[in-house]
Design an enzyme around this catalytic site. Sequence first.
Site, short mmCIF file in Angstrom:
data_model
loop_
_atom_site.label_atom_id
_atom_site.label_comp_id
_atom_site.label_asym_id
_atom_site.label_seq_id
_atom_site.Cartn_x
_atom_site.Cartn_y
_atom_site.Cartn_z
N SER A 1 -38.90 21.92 44.99
CA SER A 1 -39.46 20.93 44.07
C SER A 1 -40.79 20.40 44.57
O SER A 1 -41.00 20.26 45.77
CB SER A 1 -38.48 19.76 43.88
OG SER A 1 -39.04 18.79 43.01
N GLU B 1 -34.74 13.54 37.41
CA GLU B 1 -36.15 13.57 36.98
C GLU B 1 -36.26 13.33 35.47
O GLU B 1 -37.11 12.55 35.02
CB GLU B 1 -36.75 14.92 37.36
CG GLU B 1 -38.17 15.16 36.94
CD GLU B 1 -38.58 16.60 37.23
OE1 GLU B 1 -39.08 17.27 36.32
OE2 GLU B 1 -38.37 17.07 38.38
N HIS C 1 -31.33 16.98 41.00
CA HIS C 1 -32.68 16.42 41.16
C HIS C 1 -33.44 16.47 39.85
O HIS C 1 -34.03 15.47 39.41
CB HIS C 1 -33.44 17.19 42.24
CG HIS C 1 -34.93 16.97 42.23
ND1 HIS C 1 -35.75 17.58 41.30
CD2 HIS C 1 -35.73 16.22 43.01
CE1 HIS C 1 -37.00 17.20 41.51
NE2 HIS C 1 -37.02 16.38 42.55
N ASN C 2 -33.42 17.63 39.19
CA ASN C 2 -34.15 17.77 37.94
C ASN C 2 -33.55 16.90 36.83
O ASN C 2 -34.26 16.36 35.99
CB ASN C 2 -34.17 19.23 37.49
CG ASN C 2 -35.18 20.05 38.29
OD1 ASN C 2 -35.50 19.72 39.41
ND2 ASN C 2 -35.67 21.12 37.70
N LYS D 1 -30.66 20.89 43.55
CA LYS D 1 -31.94 20.93 42.85
C LYS D 1 -31.75 20.65 41.35
O LYS D 1 -32.56 19.98 40.72
CB LYS D 1 -32.60 22.30 43.05
CG LYS D 1 -33.89 22.55 42.23
CD LYS D 1 -34.95 21.49 42.49
CE LYS D 1 -36.34 21.92 42.05
NZ LYS D 1 -36.46 22.35 40.67
#
Length: 484
Positions: A130, A192, A188-189, A185
């Site tokens: 990222s 986001e 995380h996205n 990940k």
Amino acid sequence: MTKKADIGLIGLAVMGENLVLNMESKGYTVAVYNRSYEKVENFVNRRGKGKNIIGTGDLKEFVASLQAPRKVMIMVKAGKPVDDLIDTLMPLMDKGDILIDGGNTHFPDTDRRAAHVESNGLLYIGAGVSGGEEGALKGPSIMPGGSKDAWPFVKPIFQSIAATVEDGTPCCDWVGENGAGHFVKMVHNGIEYGDMQLICEAYQIMKDLLGMSAEEMHHVFNDWNQGELDSYLIEITRDILGFKDEDGVPMVEKILDTAGQKGTGKWTGITALELGIPLTLIGESVFSRCLSAQKDERVAASKVLGGPKPTFSDDKKAFIEDIRKALLASKIVSYAQGYVLMRAAAEEYGWDLNYGGIALMWRGGCIIRSVFLAKIKDAFDKNPGLANLLLDDYFKGKIAETDASWRRVVATATMNGIPIPAFSTALSYYDGYRCERLPANLLQAQRDYFGAHTYERIDKPRGEFFHTNWTGRGGTTASSSYNV
């Protein structure tokens, strides 16, 4: 004898090129390959000119240029192209060589590929990367998982190119086996998505209710970036609002209001549903992008559907501070939900996730990097078994500080017809989580009435299920129970 490369990378799009330059700048020789050899030539003779980069014209030459154990990083479009490339590479490689997928891959695909590659004697890493193109070049956040035996060979390279926090700790460490890295990940996205939607709702309240200009909001976001909301996304929002087109008009006002997505937020929501986790804020953030895509319908509906006209006559400065506090409180909920999802996945898939370590990996390089993450690391350092961030003393205190402002913002926006799906669902989740008794007792009665789905009783031990003949016409046979 020609020096062999320390690592090879396939896929010279923006992320691939920048990762190669980052690795080379840290003292590594990197071999590169791209399906189009023209891209290899252009890269080696332009951005890579004079650097320790070996351009190759075919995969056989590429693999031969690598020192053992060979380390090959794949940066191509997720899905079938990755599978095809793996199947082509494996016959060219030796036992103990390492394949690394650094793309935005769905974690079940990484589970499957790791098993397939390992069954052929090779090792596999699925690494979430990222930070966008700037992060790839200057220092991304890297979340590796897969074959643990591969990690010692890749660790020096990955930790040298990763972003670092204040004390020099790299934003990269081993996450777990199989698809754990790509799962983290993905979360995380998803977070986001939530952060971006919350910022956009704050922007719309200031614009449509308070009548603020882009320049005024630019200064507000600048102020917010000096305090506890200090983050990459607040920073770039400040810069976007201050950017003007050639005619002096703020560029943001010229951009069509239809948002795109690449699927990671959707994957996060689907996984939450499968694991029975109420990931409401990220879910609403995905749906908000879907609603934005219905532009023509919204334009038509705006001409025929009525609602309140936004009007505001109170203290503007005080309400901007309310918005800041509502943004902070909602952000806490978003991260709390994301961490609950990771905990559920760790239990489901047998991963030993270091939750404080994950927060540290997100502190630098990645899109959600912020000072806020240090508090999450502190919370899990104090209590590794913490069930929900909302129960940590620091975050509990922050919610108490922001509660009244949060409610004012949600109520005021709603009364003025301004859509705030992320702010409002965050507050609803918080109120639901702190509610000792929810109306699910009535829901269970309804399910039992029409489908004999049974229920538990408050005066009986948990795990005992009962059925009532509500109409007097039913029998005593109950359906099987299903619990998320």
